[in-house]
Design a protein around this motif. Structure first.
Motif, PDB file in Angstrom:
ATOM      1  N   LYS A 304     -80.568  30.428 -27.944  1.00  0.00           N
ATOM      2  CA  LYS A 304     -81.393  29.209 -28.020  1.00  0.00           C
ATOM      3  C   LYS A 304     -80.932  28.418 -29.240  1.00  0.00           C
ATOM      4  O   LYS A 304     -80.312  28.994 -30.161  1.00  0.00           O
ATOM      5  CB  LYS A 304     -82.872  29.571 -28.136  1.00  0.00           C
ATOM      6  CG  LYS A 304     -83.199  30.307 -29.421  1.00  0.00           C
ATOM      7  CD  LYS A 304     -84.689  30.518 -29.592  1.00  0.00           C
ATOM      8  CE  LYS A 304     -84.952  31.127 -30.960  1.00  0.00           C
ATOM      9  NZ  LYS A 304     -86.265  31.476 -31.293  1.00  0.00           N
ATOM     10  N   PRO A 305     -81.220  27.119 -29.286  1.00  0.00           N
ATOM     11  CA  PRO A 305     -80.793  26.351 -30.461  1.00  0.00           C
ATOM     12  C   PRO A 305     -81.488  26.869 -31.721  1.00  0.00           C
ATOM     13  O   PRO A 305     -82.676  27.195 -31.687  1.00  0.00           O
ATOM     14  CB  PRO A 305     -81.254  24.921 -30.164  1.00  0.00           C
ATOM     15  CG  PRO A 305     -81.566  24.901 -28.705  1.00  0.00           C
ATOM     16  CD  PRO A 305     -81.913  26.296 -28.286  1.00  0.00           C
ATOM     17  N   ALA A 306     -80.740  26.963 -32.797  1.00  0.00           N
ATOM     18  CA  ALA A 306     -81.320  27.345 -34.093  1.00  0.00           C
ATOM     19  C   ALA A 306     -81.987  26.102 -34.682  1.00  0.00           C
ATOM     20  O   ALA A 306     -81.686  24.980 -34.274  1.00  0.00           O
ATOM     21  CB  ALA A 306     -80.225  27.862 -35.010  1.00  0.00           C
ATOM     22  N   PRO A 307     -82.879  26.273 -35.670  1.00  0.00           N
ATOM     23  CA  PRO A 307     -83.531  25.093 -36.258  1.00  0.00           C
ATOM     24  C   PRO A 307     -82.501  24.130 -36.839  1.00  0.00           C
ATOM     25  O   PRO A 307     -81.530  24.565 -37.449  1.00  0.00           O
ATOM     26  CB  PRO A 307     -84.396  25.664 -37.386  1.00  0.00           C
ATOM     27  CG  PRO A 307     -84.379  27.127 -37.240  1.00  0.00           C
ATOM     28  CD  PRO A 307     -83.313  27.530 -36.281  1.00  0.00           C
ATOM     29  N   ASP A 308     -82.739  22.837 -36.615  1.00  0.00           N
ATOM     30  CA  ASP A 308     -81.850  21.805 -37.149  1.00  0.00           C
ATOM     31  C   ASP A 308     -82.419  21.397 -38.515  1.00  0.00           C
ATOM     32  O   ASP A 308     -83.310  20.548 -38.603  1.00  0.00           O
ATOM     33  CB  ASP A 308     -81.809  20.625 -36.176  1.00  0.00           C
ATOM     34  CG  ASP A 308     -80.801  19.576 -36.594  1.00  0.00           C
ATOM     35  OD1 ASP A 308     -80.444  19.547 -37.800  1.00  0.00           O
ATOM     36  OD2 ASP A 308     -80.360  18.800 -35.726  1.00  0.00           O
TER      37      ASP A 308
END
Ligand SMILES: Cc1cc2nc3c(=O)[nH]c(=O)nc-3n(C[C@H](O)[C@H](O)[C@H](O)COP(=O)(O)O)c2cc1C
Length: 399
Positions: A304-308
């Motif tokens: 999943k995308p990591a925090p931006d």
């Protein structure tokens, strides 16, 4: 132009103060920053710290005696006094301040102070009553009147456990004054800079993780350069195999979430954020709480995308944001778009496909793009040099 103390020859006078031991750390820091240090101790100073310690730390003999048992040819103290870029007396006693202010030259250090014509910095440390004594204050005023630099001691708990003015200052303050008297620019004096560096590790299970090849060298070089330019630096670092940066506040993190939390916690009091860390773009969606067992069949890991971090921080932070972008093409257009989309003030572009640049390398080759449309190439060089040039450019950019 350089902001470092590299190849500067410094005479460090150490006097008989309870703070004499702090001169040991000062020598180590000066040497780490490239200075060549020679120590002259007063007799009283040798009661507090052994000359052997300074000889070992400086790699030079320690000078103590005005009249050594085996005198050398010529007039050595005059030659010695002419061979330094700067003299720093740290700690400076009330006694040496009084002597220097009245041309007393009754031991080697006070004699050298009467001869030198390079910049001189006194770093006093003493009991608060000694500091407040009108005789000491008058000596300080006389020295300052002649262009000698005398740092005000700090307020705090003294050796006697009294609270008052007299403490030996923070090493960063001392070095920043030294750079000033050496005419080394202090673009970021009084500024707070937060630097992020290194990779993050995103756990797959309790023993495995996804990460990247970032060594942290660029971020650490930026933290060091910012400190040398006078900034108060906080360095938030992912796991790296580098020594911590002296005189920077270090915060160690592992995952993207931890890096985000640390940046959120720290950014409130910062003037500039330099986001040089290689934060994961993706992380395992469901890390296993147990070690995943070996299997002969292929397994899939959902990411999943990591925090931006930049996106989150940009909304909360009013100061200058410097982002980094690692790309595999010479076209700067994607970086221009990223700069706009992320709302950063600057983006530093480096390439992973260039030899001697990007991750792990000792050197780098970057372009600095500003939101005002200015684009500057910094030619390949050691990361320490590139870091200085980036900070110099930001300090002088008036777009
Ligand atoms: C335990 C002790 C601690 C001292 N600490 C200081 C000090 O912090 N600052 C200071 O000015 N003098 C201090 N003194 C007094 C100096 O050591 C004394 O004035 C000495 O003559 C200074 O010599 P110098 O300036 O040649 O080093 C201290 C003396 C003692 C015994």
């Amino acid at each position: 132009m350089t902001n470092s103390l590299e190849n500067k020859s410094i005479l460090l006078g150490v006097c008989g103060s309870i703070a004499a031991y702090k001169a040991c750390e000062l020598v180590r820091t000066l040497r780490k920053q490239g200075a060549d240090v020679t120590v002259a101790m007063t007799e009283a100073a040798t009661r507090f710290v052994g000359p052997v310690t300074f000889a070992a730390l400086t790699d030079h003999p320690v000078m103590i005696h005005q009249f050594p048992p085996d005198p050398e040819a010529g007039v050595p103290h005059v030659e010695i006094a002419e061979s330094f870029d700067a003299v720093m007396v740290a700690p400076a006693t009330a006694d040496i301040l009084g002597k220097a202010a009245h041309a007393v030259a009754d031991d080697l250090l006070s004699t050298l102070l009467n001869i030198v014509d390079c910049p001189v910095l006194f770093v006093p440390a003493m009991n608060f009553r000694m500091w407040e004594n009108p005789a000491t204050q008058e000596a300080v005023a006389r020295l300052r009147g002649w262009g000698r630099r005398v740092l005000d001691p700090e307020v705090g708990e003294l050796a006697t456990l009294h609270v008052g003015v007299g403490r030996f200052p923070e090493i960063n303050r001392v070095l920043s004054e030294l750079r000033e008297i050496l005419d080394i620019p202090q673009f970021y004096a009084g500024k707070r800079i937060l630097v992020t560096a290194g990779p993050t590790r995103e756990p797959l299970d309790p023993v495995r993780y996804i990460s990247n090849r970032s060594s942290g060298k660029m971020g650490y070089a930026l933290a060091e350069a910012a400190r040398d330019f006078g900034a108060e630096v906080t360095l938030i670092s992912g796991p790296v195999a580098l020594e911590s940066v002296p005189n920077c506040r270090m915060i160690g993190v592992s995952t993207a979430e931890e890096m985000l939390a640390a940046v959120e916690q720290e950014c409130g009091c910062q003037d500039i954020l330099i986001m040089a860390a290689a934060v994961a773009d993706f992380q395992p969606a469901l890390p296993s709480s147990d070690k995943i067992s070996r299997s002969d069949k292929p397994i899939s890991i959902e990411l999943k995308p990591a925090p931006d971090i930049l996106k989150v921080i940009q909304k909360k932070f009013d100061g200058t944001i410097v982002a980094f972008s690692l790309q595999g093409e010479s076209d700067l257009e994607p970086a221009r778009k990223k700069l706009q989309a992320k709302g950063a003030d600057y983006i530093v572009v480096n390439r992973y496909d260039e030899p001697e640049a990007g991750f792990e390398s000792e050197t780098n080759h970057v372009w600095v793009l500003s939101s005002a449309g200015q684009e500057v190439e910094i030619s390949p060089d050691r990361k320490s040099v590139v870091a200085r040039k980036i900070l110099e450019h930001l300090a002088q950019d008036d777009t």
